[in-house]
Design an enzyme around this catalytic site. Structure first.
Site, PDB file in Angstrom:
ATOM      1  N   LYS A   1      -6.724-105.672   5.473  1.00 36.14           N
ATOM      2  CA  LYS A   1      -6.657-104.587   4.492  1.00 36.14           C
ATOM      3  C   LYS A   1      -7.970-103.825   4.386  1.00 36.14           C
ATOM      4  CE  LYS A   1      -6.965-107.656   0.616  1.00 36.14           C
ATOM      5  NZ  LYS A   1      -8.410-107.627   0.449  1.00 36.14           N
TER       6      LYS A   1
ATOM      7  N   ARG B   1      -5.942-108.242  -8.643  1.00 32.32           N
ATOM      8  CA  ARG B   1      -5.442-109.459  -8.003  1.00 32.32           C
ATOM      9  C   ARG B   1      -4.777-110.395  -9.007  1.00 32.32           C
ATOM     10  NH1 ARG B   1     -10.029-109.449  -3.576  1.00 32.32           N
ATOM     11  NH2 ARG B   1      -9.111-110.745  -1.963  1.00 32.32           N
TER      12      ARG B   1
ATOM     13  N   ARG C   1     -19.467-115.959   7.121  1.00 33.24           N
ATOM     14  CA  ARG C   1     -19.128-115.916   5.697  1.00 33.24           C
ATOM     15  C   ARG C   1     -18.901-117.331   5.175  1.00 33.24           C
ATOM     16  NH1 ARG C   1     -14.932-111.141   4.050  1.00 33.24           N
ATOM     17  NH2 ARG C   1     -14.260-112.783   2.628  1.00 33.24           N
TER      18      ARG C   1
ATOM     19  N   ARG D   1     -12.198-115.047  12.795  1.00 36.85           N
ATOM     20  CA  ARG D   1     -13.265-114.303  12.117  1.00 36.85           C
ATOM     21  C   ARG D   1     -14.414-115.247  11.758  1.00 36.85           C
ATOM     22  NH1 ARG D   1     -12.011-111.101   6.587  1.00 36.85           N
ATOM     23  NH2 ARG D   1     -12.486-113.071   5.602  1.00 36.85           N
TER      24      ARG D   1
ATOM     25  N   ARG E   1      -7.729-120.019  -0.156  1.00 37.66           N
ATOM     26  CA  ARG E   1      -7.630-118.589  -0.511  1.00 37.66           C
ATOM     27  C   ARG E   1      -6.193-118.102  -0.361  1.00 37.66           C
ATOM     28  NH1 ARG E   1     -11.089-114.997   2.710  1.00 37.66           N
ATOM     29  NH2 ARG E   1     -11.302-113.622   0.944  1.00 37.66           N
TER      30      ARG E   1
HETATM   31  P1  AMP Z   1     -12.237-109.972  -0.274  1.00 32.86           P
HETATM   32  O1  AMP Z   1     -13.314-109.489   0.608  1.00 32.86           O
HETATM   33  O2  AMP Z   1     -11.428-108.845  -0.878  1.00 32.86           O
HETATM   34  O3  AMP Z   1     -11.354-110.990   0.367  1.00 32.86           O
HETATM   35  O4  AMP Z   1     -12.941-110.704  -1.512  1.00 32.86           O
HETATM   36  C1  AMP Z   1     -13.827-111.795  -1.315  1.00 32.86           C
HETATM   37  C2  AMP Z   1     -13.930-112.655  -2.577  1.00 32.86           C
HETATM   38  O5  AMP Z   1     -14.424-111.844  -3.667  1.00 32.86           O
HETATM   39  C3  AMP Z   1     -12.606-113.205  -3.098  1.00 32.86           C
HETATM   40  O6  AMP Z   1     -12.219-114.394  -2.440  1.00 32.86           O
HETATM   41  C4  AMP Z   1     -12.950-113.458  -4.561  1.00 32.86           C
HETATM   42  O7  AMP Z   1     -13.770-114.591  -4.720  1.00 32.86           O
HETATM   43  C5  AMP Z   1     -13.803-112.235  -4.885  1.00 32.86           C
HETATM   44  N1  AMP Z   1     -12.956-111.116  -5.352  1.00 32.86           N
HETATM   45  C6  AMP Z   1     -12.743-109.919  -4.725  1.00 32.86           C
HETATM   46  N2  AMP Z   1     -11.906-109.154  -5.441  1.00 32.86           N
HETATM   47  C7  AMP Z   1     -11.566-109.874  -6.538  1.00 32.86           C
HETATM   48  C8  AMP Z   1     -10.719-109.633  -7.647  1.00 32.86           C
HETATM   49  N3  AMP Z   1     -10.017-108.497  -7.775  1.00 32.86           N
HETATM   50  N4  AMP Z   1     -10.623-110.603  -8.590  1.00 32.86           N
HETATM   51  C9  AMP Z   1     -11.313-111.752  -8.494  1.00 32.86           C
HETATM   52  N5  AMP Z   1     -12.101-112.050  -7.464  1.00 32.86           N
HETATM   53  C10 AMP Z   1     -12.243-111.124  -6.486  1.00 32.86           C
END
Ligand code: AMP
Length: 190
Positions: A13, A88, A133, A127, A144
């Protein structure tokens, strides 16, 4: 255009959201990117978020909601935006509704990238080999996915009921998926 991008971790995404925001000339707002930037700066927000991120948990709603309200309140996002990775949780949906009401605006659509779970886990393993990461270890990757299923999948019904959900097959080449998204959006605008 004001769009949300939803999809399980590893669905691609981020890649698609960046491409589309460039094409549409709107802001790309990724909560994951904002959190990661804050973690590297070791800001107060970064310190609050890091342990949740490393464990594959969601950062608490009050922290995330305040950050998004602040970001969307800034000028750039008023032209339009793609929110990538937010909301989310159902609580975040309520907050986003209130932010948009305060800004006197509304969403045009919610793009949901669909990819089957085992395929995703394999992509994330790949990845992990290059990303470094901390949230890319096997246990965290699986966790996750589970958190996404429990906390975020219910949001798809909310936006489907509002007539905003645009489901896109997320399997294939990046260009191919971008095409599918553009074609689906052209129908929304028509
Ligand atoms: P992403 O890169 O979008 O997968 O986000 C990486 C991490 O950031 C997630 O696994 C969460 O720990 C945190 N995170 C990102 N967006 C949110 C959200 N909307 N609500 C809560 N945690 C978030």
């Amino acid at each position: 255009m004001r769009l949300l991008f939803m999809g399980p971790p590893g669905a691609g995404k981020g890649t698609q959201a960046v491409r589309l925001s460039e094409k549409l000339g709107v802001a790309h707002v990724s909560t994951g990117d904002i959190f990661r930037a804050n973690v590297s700066e070791q800001s107060e927000l970064g310190q609050a978020a890091q342990r949740y991120m490393d464990a594959g948990e969601y950062v608490p709603d009050e922290v995330t909601n305040a950050m998004v309200r602040d970001r969307l309140g800034q000028g750039g996002a008023q032209v339009g935006f793609i929110l990538d990775g937010y909301p989310r949780t159902l609580d975040q949906v309520d907050t986003l509704d209130s932010i948009l009401t305060d800004l006197g605006t509304a969403l045009d659509g919610v793009i949901s990238l669909k990819v089957e779970s085992e395929e995703l886990i394999q992509r994330l393993f790949k990845r992990a080999e290059t990303s470094g990461r901390a949230d890319d270890s096997e246990q965290v990757i699986r966790h996750r996915q589970d958190v996404y299923t429990a906390e975020t999948v219910p949001l798809l019904d909310v936006y489907r009921d509002r007539g905003l959900l645009i489901e896109i097959d997320g399997l294939g080449e990046v260009d191919e998926i971008a095409e599918r998204i553009s074609a689906a959006l052209a129908k929304v605008k028509a």
